[in-house]
Scaffold this motif. Structure first.
Motif, short mmCIF file in Angstrom:
data_model
loop_
_atom_site.label_atom_id
_atom_site.label_comp_id
_atom_site.label_asym_id
_atom_site.label_seq_id
_atom_site.Cartn_x
_atom_site.Cartn_y
_atom_site.Cartn_z
N SER A 162 -7.57 5.41 -1.36
CA SER A 162 -7.27 4.98 0.00
C SER A 162 -5.93 5.54 0.45
CB SER A 162 -7.26 3.45 0.08
OG SER A 162 -6.80 3.01 1.31
N GLN A 163 -4.96 5.51 -0.45
CA GLN A 163 -3.64 6.07 -0.12
C GLN A 163 -3.74 7.56 0.15
OE1 GLN A 163 -0.89 4.23 0.33
NE2 GLN A 163 0.08 6.08 1.07
N ILE A 164 -4.53 8.26 -0.67
CA ILE A 164 -4.74 9.69 -0.45
C ILE A 164 -5.39 9.92 0.91
CG2 ILE A 164 -6.05 11.71 -1.22
CD1 ILE A 164 -5.61 10.71 -4.10
N LEU A 165 -6.44 9.14 1.22
CA LEU A 165 -7.11 9.30 2.52
C LEU A 165 -6.16 8.97 3.67
CD1 LEU A 165 -10.64 7.84 1.75
CD2 LEU A 165 -10.05 10.22 2.19
N ASN A 166 -5.32 7.96 3.51
CA ASN A 166 -4.33 7.64 4.54
C ASN A 166 -3.38 8.81 4.75
OD1 ASN A 166 -5.26 5.10 5.19
ND2 ASN A 166 -3.91 4.05 3.75
N ASN A 167 -2.94 9.40 3.64
CA ASN A 167 -2.05 10.55 3.75
C ASN A 167 -2.74 11.72 4.43
OD1 ASN A 167 -0.01 9.13 2.51
ND2 ASN A 167 -0.42 9.96 0.48
N ILE A 168 -4.02 11.94 4.09
CA ILE A 168 -4.78 13.01 4.73
C ILE A 168 -4.91 12.74 6.22
CG2 ILE A 168 -7.09 14.02 4.91
CD1 ILE A 168 -7.31 13.73 1.85
N CYS A 169 -5.22 11.48 6.57
CA CYS A 169 -5.37 11.13 7.99
C CYS A 169 -4.05 11.30 8.73
CB CYS A 169 -5.87 9.70 8.13
SG CYS A 169 -7.60 9.51 7.65
N LYS A 207 -11.33 -7.14 -15.49
CA LYS A 207 -10.54 -5.96 -15.87
C LYS A 207 -11.16 -4.70 -15.29
CE LYS A 207 -8.51 -7.73 -20.13
NZ LYS A 207 -8.47 -7.61 -21.59
N GLU A 208 -12.49 -4.59 -15.37
CA GLU A 208 -13.16 -3.43 -14.80
C GLU A 208 -12.94 -3.37 -13.29
OE1 GLU A 208 -17.28 -3.69 -15.86
OE2 GLU A 208 -16.88 -3.45 -18.00
N LYS A 209 -13.08 -4.51 -12.62
CA LYS A 209 -12.90 -4.54 -11.17
C LYS A 209 -11.45 -4.22 -10.79
CE LYS A 209 -17.09 -5.90 -10.23
NZ LYS A 209 -18.07 -5.08 -9.63
N ASP A 210 -10.50 -4.72 -11.59
CA ASP A 210 -9.10 -4.40 -11.32
C ASP A 210 -8.85 -2.90 -11.44
OD1 ASP A 210 -8.43 -7.01 -10.80
OD2 ASP A 210 -7.56 -7.40 -12.79
N GLY A 211 -9.45 -2.27 -12.47
CA GLY A 211 -9.33 -0.82 -12.62
C GLY A 211 -9.94 -0.10 -11.43
N LEU A 212 -11.09 -0.57 -11.01
CA LEU A 212 -11.75 0.04 -9.84
C LEU A 212 -10.91 -0.15 -8.59
CD1 LEU A 212 -14.27 1.45 -8.71
CD2 LEU A 212 -15.29 -0.82 -8.41
N ILE A 213 -10.32 -1.32 -8.44
CA ILE A 213 -9.46 -1.59 -7.28
C ILE A 213 -8.27 -0.63 -7.28
CG2 ILE A 213 -7.81 -3.27 -6.32
CD1 ILE A 213 -9.88 -5.45 -7.03
N LEU A 214 -7.67 -0.41 -8.47
CA LEU A 214 -6.54 0.52 -8.55
C LEU A 214 -6.97 1.93 -8.16
CD1 LEU A 214 -4.74 -0.68 -11.80
CD2 LEU A 214 -3.96 -0.93 -9.44
N GLN A 215 -8.15 2.35 -8.64
CA GLN A 215 -8.66 3.67 -8.27
C GLN A 215 -8.89 3.76 -6.77
OE1 GLN A 215 -12.20 4.24 -10.54
NE2 GLN A 215 -11.13 4.89 -12.39
N LEU A 216 -9.52 2.73 -6.21
CA LEU A 216 -9.82 2.75 -4.78
C LEU A 216 -8.54 2.68 -3.95
CD1 LEU A 216 -12.99 0.49 -4.70
CD2 LEU A 216 -12.87 2.97 -4.48
N ARG A 217 -7.54 1.95 -4.42
CA ARG A 217 -6.25 1.92 -3.69
C ARG A 217 -5.63 3.32 -3.68
NH1 ARG A 217 -3.60 -3.56 -5.96
NH2 ARG A 217 -4.58 -4.96 -4.49
N HIS A 218 -5.69 3.98 -4.85
CA HIS A 218 -5.12 5.33 -4.91
C HIS A 218 -5.88 6.26 -3.97
CE1 HIS A 218 -3.00 8.72 -6.57
NE2 HIS A 218 -4.15 9.32 -6.82
#
Length: 183
Positions: free
Chosen positions: A101-108, A88-99
């Motif tokens: 990552s999406q922000i960084l993709n948008n910035i790029c 559950k903790e890792k899933d939460g971390l994955i969701l945060q990192l996906r978000h």
């Protein structure tokens, strides 16, 4: 009553002797049968005791194994609970990192536009304010807008992540030679 004859007595004695032998034989057989039955009973009692002891040992071994397996099951369930919490903790971390990552993709994706905008801002800052009263008021209103939007012209120029493409640098050099420095 009449007295039996010697032949009858002899026959009677022979018959009694035969009956006596037969009774002795039957008593001997009975004793042998009783011994056999007694030996078989004792053997059955010993076997019964052995089977009870073996059954008791098997029961104790089964109880020990059940206890061991129950402890192992409880331990496994605790481990599963721990792993589920970690998942559950890792899933939460994955969701945060996906978000992120999406922000960084948008910035790029927006980077060329941002680089272009920053180069225009840098060019505007290099040019400075235009001499004249109306322009000063206008540049003051732009400075106020920057202040209200938490933007600072110094932060943009000095920002470490700010980078101009080679074309932008070439344009800067041309702009400086063409317009010169204004005071």
């Amino acid at each position: 009553m009449s007295v039996p004859s010697p032949v009858q007595i002899k026959e009677a004695n022979a018959h009694l002797a035969a009956v006596h032998r037969r009774v002795s034989e039957l008593e001997r057989r009975l004793a042998a049968a009783e011994n056999t039955v007694r030996e078989q009973a004792e053997s059955l009692i010993r076997k019964d005791e052995q089977l009870r002891a073996a059954t008791q040992e098997i029961t104790e071994a089964k109880d020990r194994e059940i206890s061991f397996l129950h402890e192992k099951l409880c331990s496994s369930e605790e481990t599963i609970q721990k792993f589920q919490c970690i998942i559950k903790e890792k899933d939460g971390l994955i969701l945060q990192l996906r978000h992120r990552s999406q922000i960084l993709n948008n910035i790029c994706k927006s980077r060329p536009l941002l680089d272009s905008m920053l180069s225009y801002i840098a060019e505007a800052e290099r040019l400075g304010s235009v001499a004249g009263g109306g322009d000063t008021v206008m540049s003051m209103s732009i400075a106020d807008e920057l202040a209200h939007s938490n933007c600072s012209s110094n932060r943009l120029v000095n920002h470490k992540d700010f980078s101009l493409s080679e074309d932008d640098i070439d344009e800067q050099d041309l702009d400086e030679t063409m317009f010169g420095t204004t005071v």
